[in-house]
Write a protein that holds these residues in place. Structure first.
Motif, PDB file in Angstrom:
ATOM      1  N   ALA A 192      64.352 -28.623 -18.102  1.00 31.43           N
ATOM      2  CA  ALA A 192      63.369 -28.121 -17.143  1.00 31.43           C
ATOM      3  C   ALA A 192      62.615 -26.971 -17.795  1.00 31.43           C
ATOM      4  CB  ALA A 192      64.083 -27.642 -15.882  1.00 31.43           C
ATOM      5  N   ARG A 193      61.297 -27.056 -17.785  1.00 30.44           N
ATOM      6  CA  ARG A 193      60.519 -26.035 -18.480  1.00 30.44           C
ATOM      7  C   ARG A 193      59.933 -25.054 -17.482  1.00 30.44           C
ATOM      8  NH1 ARG A 193      58.034 -30.316 -21.854  1.00 30.44           N
ATOM      9  NH2 ARG A 193      59.393 -30.506 -23.641  1.00 30.44           N
ATOM     10  N   SER A 194      60.053 -23.794 -17.794  1.00 30.90           N
ATOM     11  CA  SER A 194      59.443 -22.767 -16.965  1.00 30.90           C
ATOM     12  C   SER A 194      57.946 -22.740 -17.272  1.00 30.90           C
ATOM     13  CB  SER A 194      60.077 -21.423 -17.291  1.00 30.90           C
ATOM     14  OG  SER A 194      59.666 -21.011 -18.570  1.00 30.90           O
ATOM     15  N   PRO A 195      57.142 -22.166 -16.361  1.00 28.33           N
ATOM     16  CA  PRO A 195      55.694 -22.099 -16.609  1.00 28.33           C
ATOM     17  C   PRO A 195      55.373 -21.390 -17.929  1.00 28.33           C
ATOM     18  CG  PRO A 195      56.218 -21.431 -14.362  1.00 28.33           C
ATOM     19  CD  PRO A 195      57.523 -21.612 -15.067  1.00 28.33           C
ATOM     20  N   GLY A 196      56.157 -20.366 -18.252  1.00 23.48           N
ATOM     21  CA  GLY A 196      55.942 -19.632 -19.505  1.00 23.48           C
ATOM     22  C   GLY A 196      56.117 -20.529 -20.709  1.00 23.48           C
ATOM     23  N   THR A 197      57.198 -21.355 -20.688  1.00 27.53           N
ATOM     24  CA  THR A 197      57.444 -22.279 -21.782  1.00 27.53           C
ATOM     25  C   THR A 197      56.303 -23.285 -21.885  1.00 27.53           C
ATOM     26  OG1 THR A 197      59.719 -22.117 -21.038  1.00 27.53           O
ATOM     27  CG2 THR A 197      59.283 -23.639 -22.837  1.00 27.53           C
ATOM     28  N   ALA A 198      55.876 -23.797 -20.726  1.00 27.23           N
ATOM     29  CA  ALA A 198      54.791 -24.774 -20.704  1.00 27.23           C
ATOM     30  C   ALA A 198      53.532 -24.173 -21.335  1.00 27.23           C
ATOM     31  CB  ALA A 198      54.504 -25.222 -19.277  1.00 27.23           C
ATOM     32  N   PHE A 199      53.296 -22.915 -21.048  1.00 24.80           N
ATOM     33  CA  PHE A 199      52.130 -22.240 -21.603  1.00 24.80           C
ATOM     34  C   PHE A 199      52.243 -22.139 -23.124  1.00 24.80           C
ATOM     35  CE2 PHE A 199      50.148 -18.219 -22.942  1.00 24.80           C
ATOM     36  CZ  PHE A 199      48.827 -18.518 -22.625  1.00 24.80           C
ATOM     37  N   MET A 200      53.449 -21.747 -23.573  1.00 23.04           N
ATOM     38  CA  MET A 200      53.666 -21.604 -25.010  1.00 23.04           C
ATOM     39  C   MET A 200      53.494 -22.933 -25.730  1.00 23.04           C
ATOM     40  SD  MET A 200      54.172 -18.521 -25.712  1.00 23.04           S
ATOM     41  CE  MET A 200      54.896 -18.525 -27.344  1.00 23.04           C
ATOM     42  N   ILE A 201      53.977 -24.020 -25.094  1.00 17.40           N
ATOM     43  CA  ILE A 201      53.838 -25.336 -25.714  1.00 17.40           C
ATOM     44  C   ILE A 201      52.395 -25.802 -25.617  1.00 17.40           C
ATOM     45  CG2 ILE A 201      54.550 -27.764 -25.532  1.00 17.40           C
ATOM     46  CD1 ILE A 201      57.282 -26.666 -24.585  1.00 17.40           C
ATOM     47  N   GLY A 202      51.763 -25.455 -24.487  1.00 16.31           N
ATOM     48  CA  GLY A 202      50.393 -25.906 -24.254  1.00 16.31           C
ATOM     49  C   GLY A 202      49.387 -25.249 -25.182  1.00 16.31           C
ATOM     50  N   LEU A 203      49.675 -24.031 -25.608  1.00 13.02           N
ATOM     51  CA  LEU A 203      48.733 -23.270 -26.425  1.00 13.02           C
ATOM     52  C   LEU A 203      48.300 -24.001 -27.702  1.00 13.02           C
ATOM     53  CD1 LEU A 203      47.504 -20.583 -25.637  1.00 13.02           C
ATOM     54  CD2 LEU A 203      49.076 -19.473 -27.232  1.00 13.02           C
ATOM     55  N   PRO A 204      49.256 -24.481 -28.497  1.00 17.04           N
ATOM     56  CA  PRO A 204      48.822 -25.206 -29.697  1.00 17.04           C
ATOM     57  C   PRO A 204      48.006 -26.460 -29.379  1.00 17.04           C
ATOM     58  CG  PRO A 204      51.226 -25.036 -29.608  1.00 17.04           C
ATOM     59  CD  PRO A 204      50.700 -24.270 -28.471  1.00 17.04           C
ATOM     60  N   TYR A 205      48.366 -27.119 -28.252  1.00 12.91           N
ATOM     61  CA  TYR A 205      47.599 -28.312 -27.875  1.00 12.91           C
ATOM     62  C   TYR A 205      46.158 -27.935 -27.531  1.00 12.91           C
ATOM     63  CZ  TYR A 205      51.649 -31.322 -27.898  1.00 12.91           C
ATOM     64  OH  TYR A 205      52.728 -32.045 -28.300  1.00 12.91           O
ATOM     65  N   LEU A 206      46.028 -26.805 -26.831  1.00 11.10           N
ATOM     66  CA  LEU A 206      44.702 -26.310 -26.477  1.00 11.10           C
ATOM     67  C   LEU A 206      43.902 -26.034 -27.755  1.00 11.10           C
ATOM     68  CD1 LEU A 206      43.079 -25.282 -23.925  1.00 11.10           C
ATOM     69  CD2 LEU A 206      43.762 -22.997 -24.675  1.00 11.10           C
ATOM     70  N   TRP A 207      44.567 -25.413 -28.690  1.00 11.49           N
ATOM     71  CA  TRP A 207      43.997 -25.085 -30.001  1.00 11.49           C
ATOM     72  C   TRP A 207      43.498 -26.363 -30.694  1.00 11.49           C
ATOM     73  CZ3 TRP A 207      42.962 -20.558 -32.298  1.00 11.49           C
ATOM     74  CH2 TRP A 207      42.830 -20.511 -33.680  1.00 11.49           C
ATOM     75  N   LEU A 208      44.397 -27.359 -30.729  1.00  9.78           N
ATOM     76  CA  LEU A 208      44.049 -28.629 -31.377  1.00  9.78           C
ATOM     77  C   LEU A 208      42.864 -29.277 -30.680  1.00  9.78           C
ATOM     78  CD1 LEU A 208      47.569 -30.180 -32.060  1.00  9.78           C
ATOM     79  CD2 LEU A 208      45.964 -29.343 -33.754  1.00  9.78           C
TER      80      LEU A 208
END
Lengths: 379, 318
Positions: free
Chosen positions: B21-37
């Motif tokens: 289960a991912r917390s919103p913070g974790t989701a943000f951290m994972i999402g950041l590189p995707y946003l970058w890409l």
């Protein structure tokens, strides 16, 4: 040291008269830089023998095994296999195979590929090779894993693949370099029995290198105890345990109580030793000791009797106070502070499911033993 | 590979991924590189794709249709209707483009092969060198990066030119009598490419050769292999991931190479990068240039996908 050399040469006697040694190390020396890893070492290993090289790390046991495998040549001396000098034969032409400590399985090949590697190398026909691989898979009970890659196996399975691969070419001698070191205790103990079973079944000479004395005692027919590149004692496990050649061996193998003393007299097959604190000890005779000599008495903890009732024996009896008791499940180990201020260990088999331990810390006790319970060691 | 029975002690790795289960913070951290890409790779690619479907005009921007945000639904419909694959058709109609593509692939393939043949022994020697030497050798391999790539290619011009270093050395040695024409030939392009890309071949090869366990070679020797047999049966197969990484690391950028053929090559060596440059800056034809880029991208996606598949397999192999 002339005495040490004489001492070592006495090990070259065949165990069975008339049987020719399979492997003979003839005054082999190997140096690495300034370090002498193997020092003027002579040793015979016989056919169908399970032989263990035992010693602390850095004693030269692995070097000796690698010399036999062909990884490195001796600086001095010769290595004979079946009477032939193989010192200069490269590893790929030696009829010996090695099981490596890390197993060294080829990660890009399946279990079958690993086991068949050596067979392909000697260009065995495909059909024969397949049959041989199947035999070996059955031997090490890995039929279900034939197509897997090493990384898909457990530690125990990898160990068995390594064993099967080393046996595939039917070596005259199988070399095992700390083969069980990577396994957990329970699996290691099971595998020890498996190895002995396999060795008896195949009749191949096995030479195992280990630093674990229990392992050596469990698997081997004969053990060579090594230290500083030399042999300290070569004998059967029971001889090494009951008749250690020196104080060092007695201390290295199992638990032992060592008491310093002086030989008073030797006659009629019995030796009288006066301990430092004036106690009298009587033992059987040992070689190389003479009256007036400073000696050590080696007594195994399980050979001593412990009692709280006062003893009036004049010999083979010391008294003291229990300073610690270790409960080990199958045994109880008492640590007894004796008059001289040293501790002696006594172990007692835990026969009954005791509720109370009859002897408590602080109790005054007497330790007694029979004359054949210990040995007198000159060095 | 299915685990054969419940009795087996270990299942094949990678079969089950534990759900966390991912917390919103974790989701943000994972999402950041995707946003970058997405911002730096996906959106620019989509812009290029969109331009490749437009037509060139002399205007600002130099293509139509231009999306009219104020026009509503009808404008979107008109916009989409005006897009066409015409530019792609013209790429295949003109042999100039096809021959540039083929030339690029040819140069990339041959120079990658040359790099492999040259780089493997270098990487192998590095990996066999004594430990304290290896760091120095790696440093030496990456040392050229301390100088600008462009300056290094210019340096090759002075080496390869008519009265350059190479001709003078060869003449002094008596190998040739008269100066040889190096510059503005395919040979010069190959020399420049092989020189520039050698570190990209050597480093991944070194990385895979260096982690090769020496005990495996001992085990091979123990089982009857001579040294060269052990090299072919153990070292080479186990270095294949490095070979693949090095090959793709060189092949992909070489295909799109512009600077080296432009500076060292002659007019007969036209790689696709140069054609693209001419369309974009010379002819100001952004849509055709974009179409060239998209086709090149598609050509390179095949090796990239291959690389990815191989990499995944290697990770699973650990």
């Amino acid at each position: 040291m002339a005495t040490d050399a004489d001492f070592a040469s006495s090990f070259s006697q065949p165990v069975l008269p008339g049987v020719k040694p399979l492997v003979r190390f003839d005054a082999v020396t190997k140096r690495y830089g300034g370090v002498t890893a193997v020092d003027q070492l002579s040793l015979d290993i016989y056919p169908s023998e399970f032989f263990a090289l035992l010693g602390p790390s850095g004693c030269g046991k692995t070097t000796l095994l690698r010399l036999l495998a062909g990884f490195g040549t001796p600086d001095e001396g010769r290595i004979l296999l079946d009477g032939e000098d193989i010192s200069a034969v490269p590893p790929y032409r030696r009829p010996v195979n090695m099981m490596f400590q890390s197993y060294a399985l080829f990660p890009h090949l399946s279990v079958t590929g690993n086991i068949a590697f050596g067979l392909k190398q000697e260009s065995m026909s495909r059909k024969d090779a397949r049959q041989r691989v199947e035999e070996l898979l059955a031997l090490v009970k890995l039929e279900d894993c034939a197509r897997r890659r090493p990384h898909q196996l457990s530690g125990g399975q990898r160990q068995r693949v390594a064993l099967a691969r080393a046996l595939a070419k039917r070596p005259k001698v199988l070399l095992l370099d700390e083969p069980l070191a990577a396994l957990d205790k329970k699996l290691r103990e099971e595998t020890q029995f498996e190895l002995t079973r396999l060795q008896r079944q195949l009749g191949t000479a096995f030479v195992i290198v280990t630093h674990d004395q229990e392992e050596a005692m469990t698997v081997a027919d004969r053990i060579a105890v090594m230290d500083h590149g030399r042999l300290i004692q070569v004998a059967t496990p029971s001889e090494i345990y009951e008749q250690p050649a020196s104080r060092w061996v007695a201390d290295f193998i199992g638990d032992v109580n060592l008491i310093e003393g002086t030989v008073e007299s030797i006659n009629d097959g019995s030796t009288v030793v006066i301990g430092k604190d004036g106690q009298r000890f009587r033992f059987g005779t040992s070689a190389d000791i003479w009256p007036g000599m400073n000696v050590w008495v080696a007594l195994r903890p399980e050979k001593l009797s412990i009692t709280t009732t006062p003893q009036d024996a004049k010999e083979n009896c010391v008294s003291g106070t229990v300073s610690d008791i270790a409960y080990r499940g199958n045994t109880l180990v008492y640590r007894v502070r004796v008059a001289s201020g040293t501790d002696m260990k006594v172990s007692v088999t835990n026969r009954q499911r005791l509720v109370d331990i009859p002897i408590q810390i602080g109790d005054g006790v007497s330790l007694t033993w029979t004359p054949d319970a210990g040995v007198v060691l000159g060095h | 590979m299915p685990a054969s029975s419940s009795g087996t002690e270990m299942a094949a790795p990678g079969t089950a991924k534990p759900k966390v289960a991912r917390s919103p913070g974790t989701a943000f951290m994972i999402g950041l590189p995707y946003l970058w890409l997405a911002l730096l790779i996906l959106i620019p690619c989509l812009i290029v794709l969109r331009i490749s479907l437009s037509q060139t005009v002399i205007a600002q921007p130099p293509y139509v249709p231009v999306f009219d945000f104020a026009g509503g639904f009808a404008a979107i419909k008109a916009f989409l209707g005006a897009l066409s694959f015409e530019n792609y058709g013209s790429l295949f109609a003109d042999t100039l483009y096809i021959s540039s593509y083929l030339k690029s692939l040819e140069i990339a393939a041959l120079s990658t092969l040359a790099l492999l043949v040259l780089g493997y022994p270098v990487a192998y020697a590095m990996s066999r060198a004594p430990g304290r030497w290896q760091a120095i050798l790696v440093m030496l391999v990456i040392l050229p990066f301390w100088t600008s790539f462009l300056i290094r290619v210019y340096a090759w011009i002075t080496i390869l030119q008519h009265d350059g270093l190479l001709n003078r050395v060869l003449m002094a040695l008596g190998v040739i009598d008269a100066p040889y024409v190096w510059l503005a030939t395919d040979t010069a392009v190959y020399i420049g490419i092989v020189y520039s890309y050698l570190p990209f071949m050597v480093l991944p090869l070194y990385a895979s050769l260096q982690k090769l366990d020496d005990t495996l070679l001992e085990a091979a020797a123990d089982l009857g292999c001579r040294r060269w047999q052990a090299f072919w049966k153990i070292t080479v197969p186990l270095s294949l991931p490095g070979v693949l990484a090095g090959t793709l690391l060189c092949f992909i950028p070489i295909t799109g190479e512009f600077v080296i053929p432009d500076l060292l090559g002659g007019s007969q060596t036209v790689m696709i990068g140069q054609t693209l440059w001419t369309e974009f800056f010379g002819n100001k034809d952004w849509p055709v240039a974009s179409a060239i880029a998209i086709v090149l991208l598609c050509l390179l996606v095949v090796p990239i996908a291959l690389f990815e598949k191989m990499r995944v397999r290697e990770i699973e192999g650990r």
